[in-house]
Motif scaffolding. Structure first.
Motif, short mmCIF file in Angstrom:
data_model
loop_
_atom_site.label_atom_id
_atom_site.label_comp_id
_atom_site.label_asym_id
_atom_site.label_seq_id
_atom_site.Cartn_x
_atom_site.Cartn_y
_atom_site.Cartn_z
N UNK A 10 9.86 51.87 -10.38
CA UNK A 10 9.06 50.73 -10.81
C UNK A 10 8.94 49.74 -9.65
N UNK A 11 7.70 49.41 -9.29
CA UNK A 11 7.42 48.42 -8.26
C UNK A 11 6.94 47.14 -8.93
N UNK A 12 7.63 46.05 -8.69
CA UNK A 12 7.27 44.76 -9.29
C UNK A 12 6.39 44.01 -8.29
N UNK A 13 5.28 43.48 -8.78
CA UNK A 13 4.28 42.84 -7.92
C UNK A 13 4.55 41.35 -7.83
N UNK A 14 4.67 40.83 -6.60
CA UNK A 14 4.89 39.41 -6.35
C UNK A 14 3.61 38.79 -5.82
N UNK A 15 3.21 37.67 -6.43
CA UNK A 15 2.02 36.94 -6.00
C UNK A 15 2.36 35.47 -5.84
N UNK A 16 1.46 34.75 -5.22
CA UNK A 16 1.65 33.31 -5.04
C UNK A 16 0.54 32.76 -4.18
N UNK A 17 0.16 31.52 -4.43
CA UNK A 17 -0.95 30.93 -3.70
C UNK A 17 -0.52 30.32 -2.37
N UNK A 18 0.78 30.18 -2.16
CA UNK A 18 1.32 29.69 -0.90
C UNK A 18 2.45 30.63 -0.48
N UNK A 19 2.82 30.60 0.81
CA UNK A 19 3.94 31.45 1.22
C UNK A 19 5.21 31.18 0.41
#
Length: 221
Positions: A10-19
């Protein structure tokens, strides 16, 4: 070429609008799985996020009780469903920098591979485990031609992710995945499932049909 190591399923996806948001999300995601995808294309300047990867890995090492962490870098271009507005050359440069910073997997969409050419894709594969990906954000097309298109390039993993518009699309995707995995002479492993609410069964059942891994969102905590 980086020899593919056994990966978590299982690969969990990390997102974010800034570093900072991206790294915070990645920290949470690593609590759920040691395999985390960093969506660099969500950040206006992906290079700023890449610079924080060594710190993320160091923190994960301190708190991970000796487990191996796998970071996957993705910088999908806007024409192909992502948020990165730069050129293909810039995209590949950022992926190489991500590998140098410690990302052990790189995801490159087929459109960028076709634009860059086999030599550029092969060079990218020298730096990390390569996932070559196809996405269709509208429907589930015939998947045989998709497989032939992907396999024009050497990769460690091939990913086919269409969109299910009806439940029967799940059957097509799972049958495709089973058939690809029965061809033991093929190089590379396959990842296949569908986007969209009708495609949820394909995500649940993908691993049972030999899929190398599936993707999930991080828990909210």
């Amino acid at each position: 070429m980086i020899h593919p190591a056994p990966l978590p399923r299982i690969c969990v996806v990390a997102t974010g609008r800034t570093p900072g948001e991206l790294m915070e999300c990645a920290h949470r995601a690593l609590r759920d799985s040691p395999l985390v995808e960093l969506r660099l294309d969500w950040v206006p300047n992906p290079a700023e996020a890449i610079a924080l990867v060594p710190r993320l890995l160091a923190s994960a090492s301190r708190s991970g009780r000796g487990r191996t962490v796998f970071l996957q870098a993705t910088c999908r271009r806007t024409p192909n469903g992502g948020r990165f507005g730069g050129s293909v050359a810039r995209q590949l440069s950022l992926l190489r920098r991500a590998a140098e910073a410690g990302c052990r997997l790189l995801d490159l969409e087929i459109e960028s591979a076709e634009s860059a050419g086999r030599a550029a894709v092969a060079a990218l594969r020298q730096d990390a485990i390569l996932i070559l990906s196809f996405h269709d954000f509208h429907a589930t097309p015939p998947l045989g031609p998709v497989a032939r298109r992907l396999r024009r390039f050497a990769a460690d993993y091939y990913k086919a992710v269409p969109t299910a518009v009806r439940l029967s699309d799940n059957c097509r995707i799972l049958e495709f995945l089973s058939s690809r995995n029965q061809q033991t002479s093929e190089r590379g492993k396959w990842i296949a499932f569908a986007m969209g609410e009708p495609g949820i069964p394909s995500r649940v059942l993908s691993l049972s049909r030999g899929g190398a891994l599936v993707y999930a969102a991080p828990s909210e905590r």
